[in-house]
Structure formats: C-alpha cells, structure tokens
Design a protein around this motif. Structure first.
Motif, mmCIF file in Angstrom:
data_model
loop_
_atom_site.group_PDB
_atom_site.id
_atom_site.type_symbol
_atom_site.label_atom_id
_atom_site.label_comp_id
_atom_site.label_asym_id
_atom_site.label_seq_id
_atom_site.Cartn_x
_atom_site.Cartn_y
_atom_site.Cartn_z
ATOM 1 N N SER A 328 0.839 -1.199 0.000
ATOM 2 C CA SER A 328 0.000 0.000 0.000
ATOM 3 C C SER A 328 0.869 1.241 0.000
ATOM 4 O O SER A 328 2.004 1.227 0.486
ATOM 5 N N LEU A 329 0.308 2.314 -0.540
ATOM 6 C CA LEU A 329 0.968 3.620 -0.521
ATOM 7 C C LEU A 329 0.179 4.515 0.421
ATOM 8 O O LEU A 329 -1.037 4.683 0.255
ATOM 9 N N HIS A 341 6.460 7.258 13.288
ATOM 10 C CA HIS A 341 6.119 5.909 13.765
ATOM 11 C C HIS A 341 6.735 4.838 12.874
ATOM 12 O O HIS A 341 6.843 3.692 13.269
ATOM 13 N N VAL A 342 7.123 5.239 11.640
ATOM 14 C CA VAL A 342 7.570 4.233 10.676
ATOM 15 C C VAL A 342 8.787 3.453 11.198
ATOM 16 O O VAL A 342 8.786 2.216 11.207
ATOM 17 N N ASN A 343 9.808 4.166 11.662
ATOM 18 C CA ASN A 343 10.996 3.452 12.139
ATOM 19 C C ASN A 343 10.690 2.532 13.313
ATOM 20 O O ASN A 343 11.299 1.466 13.455
ATOM 21 N N ASN A 351 7.530 -3.829 7.114
ATOM 22 C CA ASN A 351 8.343 -3.549 5.927
ATOM 23 C C ASN A 351 7.817 -2.245 5.301
ATOM 24 O O ASN A 351 6.791 -2.244 4.630
ATOM 25 N N ILE A 352 8.498 -1.140 5.584
ATOM 26 C CA ILE A 352 8.024 0.178 5.124
ATOM 27 C C ILE A 352 9.212 0.995 4.609
ATOM 28 O O ILE A 352 10.266 1.038 5.253
ATOM 29 N N GLN A 353 9.018 1.618 3.465
ATOM 30 C CA GLN A 353 10.029 2.547 2.926
ATOM 31 C C GLN A 353 9.363 3.911 2.812
ATOM 32 O O GLN A 353 8.199 3.986 2.423
ATOM 33 N N ILE A 354 10.123 4.958 3.083
ATOM 34 C CA ILE A 354 9.552 6.308 2.943
ATOM 35 C C ILE A 354 10.220 7.009 1.770
ATOM 36 O O ILE A 354 11.441 6.963 1.617
ATOM 37 N N VAL A 361 4.212 0.512 2.084
ATOM 38 C CA VAL A 361 4.101 -0.534 3.099
ATOM 39 C C VAL A 361 3.887 -1.873 2.404
ATOM 40 O O VAL A 361 2.964 -2.016 1.593
ATOM 41 N N GLU A 362 4.729 -2.835 2.709
ATOM 42 C CA GLU A 362 4.562 -4.185 2.170
ATOM 43 C C GLU A 362 4.115 -5.042 3.356
ATOM 44 O O GLU A 362 4.841 -5.157 4.347
ATOM 45 N N GLY A 363 2.913 -5.574 3.252
ATOM 46 C CA GLY A 363 2.387 -6.329 4.389
ATOM 47 C C GLY A 363 3.265 -7.529 4.741
ATOM 48 O O GLY A 363 3.805 -8.187 3.854
#
Ligand code: EPU
Length: 425
Positions: A328-329, A341-343, A351-354, A361-363
C-alpha cells in the motif's frame, strides 16, 4: 516515564465507550473566556492536554472546577483576567494559540507565546496572525511572544472577509471566536469543516452568537455586543473512535464502539470495509467485526482535510496495513514530518520505505514484539495497535504522548480483552 506493556495476539470483544473529543474540548475551554457568565461543559475528556489548557485558563484568572457527572467542568471568567499565555505552557501544547482570538475579542489585547516547532512539522501560525490582523488587530512578535492589541482608534475587533492560504482547523476556530464579538460581519472562506468546528459553533450559538455555514467551507458570522453563559456537551472523539476501529480490525474480534458517530468517520470506514472489515452503524455507536490481520487487504490512502482521510488517523491505519495482505501507498499531505512511527513499526518487523510524503508498506505475515518509543500522540496509538497484533511482548515507551490525547486507552483496551498494562517507572 510510564510505559505500556502489551502481550499481543488476543482478539478484542465487547463494548468500548468513546470520550469527548480532545480537539473540540480544547477550543471550547478557550471559548469560556468570551463571557463573564458561567459556562458548563459536559463530556470533557480526562486528558493531559485538557489539564494543560485548564492550567493556562487558571493562570489567566478563569475559575474552573470539575463537578457531578464524569466529564463535567464549569468555568467563570468573571474576575480580573490577565490575557497572557506563557511559553512554559504553550510549548507543551500548540492548541494554546486558541486563546488569542477570544482574548482579543473580549479584552482587546493579549500576549501569547509563539508555539514554535512540533514533532510532526513546523506548524506556523502565520494564518492566525493574518486573519486577526484583517479584523483590526495589530500583532507584533516580541521576545518570542505575539503581542496583540486593537489598532489605534478601535474599541473592538471589526468583521472582515478572511480567506486563508490553506484550510486550518485551529485558525478557523480562532477566527470564529474572534468574530462572534466583533463589530459587523465576518466571512470565513476556505474554512475547516472538521466536526469539531460545528461543535464549537453550536456552543457559541448557545452563548448568543450568530453563526451560519459552520460545517461548510464558508462560515458567516454577525458579531454581537456580548455573549452569555451556556451548558454544552462535547461531541464524541472521532479519532479515538477511529483508533478503536483500527485496533479491532488488526487484532480481530467484534466490538461496539459506543457514542462513535459513523458520519464523522466516513473516509476511514470506507477504507476499513475495502480492507475486509465489517463496519455497521448501531444505535449510538459503530460495530466493527474483523477476522484479524490474516483477513485484511492493504489499502492505499492519502490524508486530506475533512471529509477526507484524517491525518490524525494515518499512523493507526498504517499499523493495520503493515500486517495486511499486499502493498500500500500511504500519502501524508497535511504535515511534513508525520512518519515518525515508521521506524518504530520497522523495529516490530514491518516492511516500510519512505519516499518524501509517501510511505510504501509491504504487508508482512507477523510482527514481533520489541521495545519501541512513542514520538507523538497518534504515533503512540499506532504502536499500541501494532503491539496488539505482534507476537510476544511489546513495550511502548514515552506514553506521555498517548496520555495527552487518549482518555484511559489501556483501561479501555483491557476491557475488550487485550493483555495490556501500564508500567510505572
Ligand atoms: N498551517 C500554516 N499556517 C497556519 C496554520 C496552519 O502553515 O497559520 C499549516 C500547518 O502547518 C499544516 C496545515 O496548515 O501543515 C494544517 O494545519 P491546521 O492549522 O489545520 O492544524 P492545527 O489546527 O494546528 C488541528 C488539530 C490537529 C490535526 C490538524 C489537522 C487541534 C487542537 N489540533 O491542528 O490534531 O492534526 O488540525 O487536522 O485541533 C492531534 O490531535 O493529534 C492533532 C495533531
């Protein structure tokens, strides 16, 4: 500093009651400055931010007391008022800027500390200053304070047409509270439409104000000479309600979120339904039923002003996306730095990249408990949701951020069957 210890993996079931809205209560506490007559608020949430605002009003000379029914509070701004908001209080809560409009409207002068930066973004108050200046105030910045007075020859603020560069919630509220006692008509173009705005308008109308168009992007206010006291019930907190909806969606279960108003959460509810969660309106609340993370489909979303997807729900919904199926984006358009909150979610195995305003977000199948640190109020709520689904123990540190905006979050979650406890240090 208190921490929350969560042992994840339990479904949530039962009924949870939503408190009064923080972001309605804060301006409404400030609105009590507008009249010397007593004002009574009901359903005021028990929060650190409300305590801070009460302290600020007390510092200025407003008499406040709690009473009767839980959440009842009365106010009297009849005595001498010192229209000054010191840095020590403003720095802990930006919403303190909401005293500027009412102080100028009733007393014609005010000295309010500039709020400064904030973890989620720079959050300037230039629009507040611009709008109040159009209404006949002169505002200088001196030694970190906004020093405001009426322009020479004026005895009260005057009505004006104010078109802000962007939609601002507290800006709209400040202008409304200034305009109700100004001379003549004020037109607010590009006004915020968040449900907290009509709630404040209803309180002001009960006090004798003449307001039309609240809840739309154009609010028209005819100033009156004086306002009187009233009793007003604070609207239910849509963000607290939305947080519980996301918690149940992620953890699984069947919960009635009592007092939640589905019409205030349409954008969030639609995304939850698309994710595979059953959300229904029930009398005086919302019922949410979910099979838990394994059944969730990830959702793209983009934060915008009301009635769009609220920035105050971005972190909580992202927690749900971390364990949903697919990628998801998540796009944050309101604040420039609201991905802290991402880190921490990554520390739990997400699994999240900014990339700038967008988080990808990759589930993942499971999150695993760890010690994480809350960075702001909604980020804390997102970590709590992640902790509820993570395997093993999650320790959320620095939950004073959570206590600023959530009324007994852990007690309410425990009531639904969560294994969560406050660890005092
Ligand atoms: N902005 C300016 N200049 C201004 C005013 C706003 O540039 O003079 C910018 C802000 O920096 C931001 C955007 O405009 O990028 C919108 O900000 P807004 O003024 O609407 O935010 P706010 O009124 O300070 C309220 C809520 C926030 C919520 C935002 C957006 C209260 C007390 N606070 O803040 O709530 O995120 O609206 O909906 O109502 C929270 O509860 O966690 C919280 C942060």
């Amino acid at each position: 500093m208190d921490k929350l210890l969560i042992r994840g993996g339990r479904q949530l079931n039962g009924t949870v009651t939503v408190s009064g809205a923080k972001n309605a209560a804060l301006p409404e506490l400030c609105a009590t400055l507008l009249t010397p007559e007593p004002v009574k608020l009901l359903n005021v949430p028990r929060l650190q931010d409300v305590a801070t605002m009460r302290k600020l009003l007390g510092h200025m000379g407003v008499q406040t007391q709690t009473h009767g029914e839980r959440g009842g509070m009365s106010f009297s701004a009849a005595g001498p008022i010192t229209p000054e908001a010191p840095y020590e209080l403003v720095k802990t809560m930006r919403a303190s800027v909401l005293v500027l409009g009412p102080l100028l409207a009733r007393f014609g002068h005010a000295r309010v500390s500039l709020p400064g930066g904030c973890a989620i973004g720079s959050r300037p108050v230039d629009q507040h200053i611009k709008g109040l200046t159009a209404m006949g105030a002169e505002i200088a910045v001196e030694h970190g304070y906004m020093v405001a007075k009426l322009a020479a020859g004026r005895t009260r603020l005057k009505g004006a047409r104010i078109a802000t560069d962007m939609v601002t919630v507290t800006g709209t509220e400040n202008f409304m509270m200034a305009a109700v006692l100004a001379e003549g008509e004020t037109i607010l173009e590009n006004a915020a439409q968040e449900p907290e705005i009509p709630d404040l308008a209803e309180m002001l109308i009960q006090m004798g104000a003449r307001i039309e168009g609240h809840g739309t992007s154009r609010i028209v206010i005819q100033g009156v000479d004086a306002l009187h006291g009233c009793t007003h019930r604070v609207v239910a907190d849509r963000i607290e309600a939305g947080t519980f909806l996301c918690a149940v969606a992620a953890a699984g279960g069947d919960v009635v979120v009592q007092h939640a108003r589905i019409e205030h959460l349409e954008a969030v509810v639609e995304k939850l339904r698309d994710a595979g969660v059953t959300v229904t309106k029930v009398p005086d609340g919302i019922r949410v039923q979910s099979g838990g993370a394994a059944q969730l489909k990830a959702q793209h979303f983009r934060t915008t002003e009301y009635p769009g997807f609220p920035t105050d729900m971005q972190a909580q919904f992202m927690a749900l996306n971390t364990v949903a199926k697919g990628s998801s984006l998540v796009t944050e358009t309101i604040f420039e730095n609201r991905f802290m909150h991402v880190n921490e979610l990554v520390r739990l195995g997400a699994n999240i990249q900014i990339d700038g305003k967008v988080a990808m977000v990759e589930g993942v199948r499971v999150l695993s408990g760890a010690t994480v640190m809350a960075t702001d109020m909604r980020a804390s709520a997102s970590l709590v949701i992640a902790g509820l689904v993570a395997e093993g123990e999650t320790l959320v540190d620095r939950i004073y951020h959570l206590d600023r905006g959530y009324d007994q979050m852990e007690t309410k979650l425990r009531g639904l069957g969560a294994d969560i406890e406050r660890v005092k240090s």
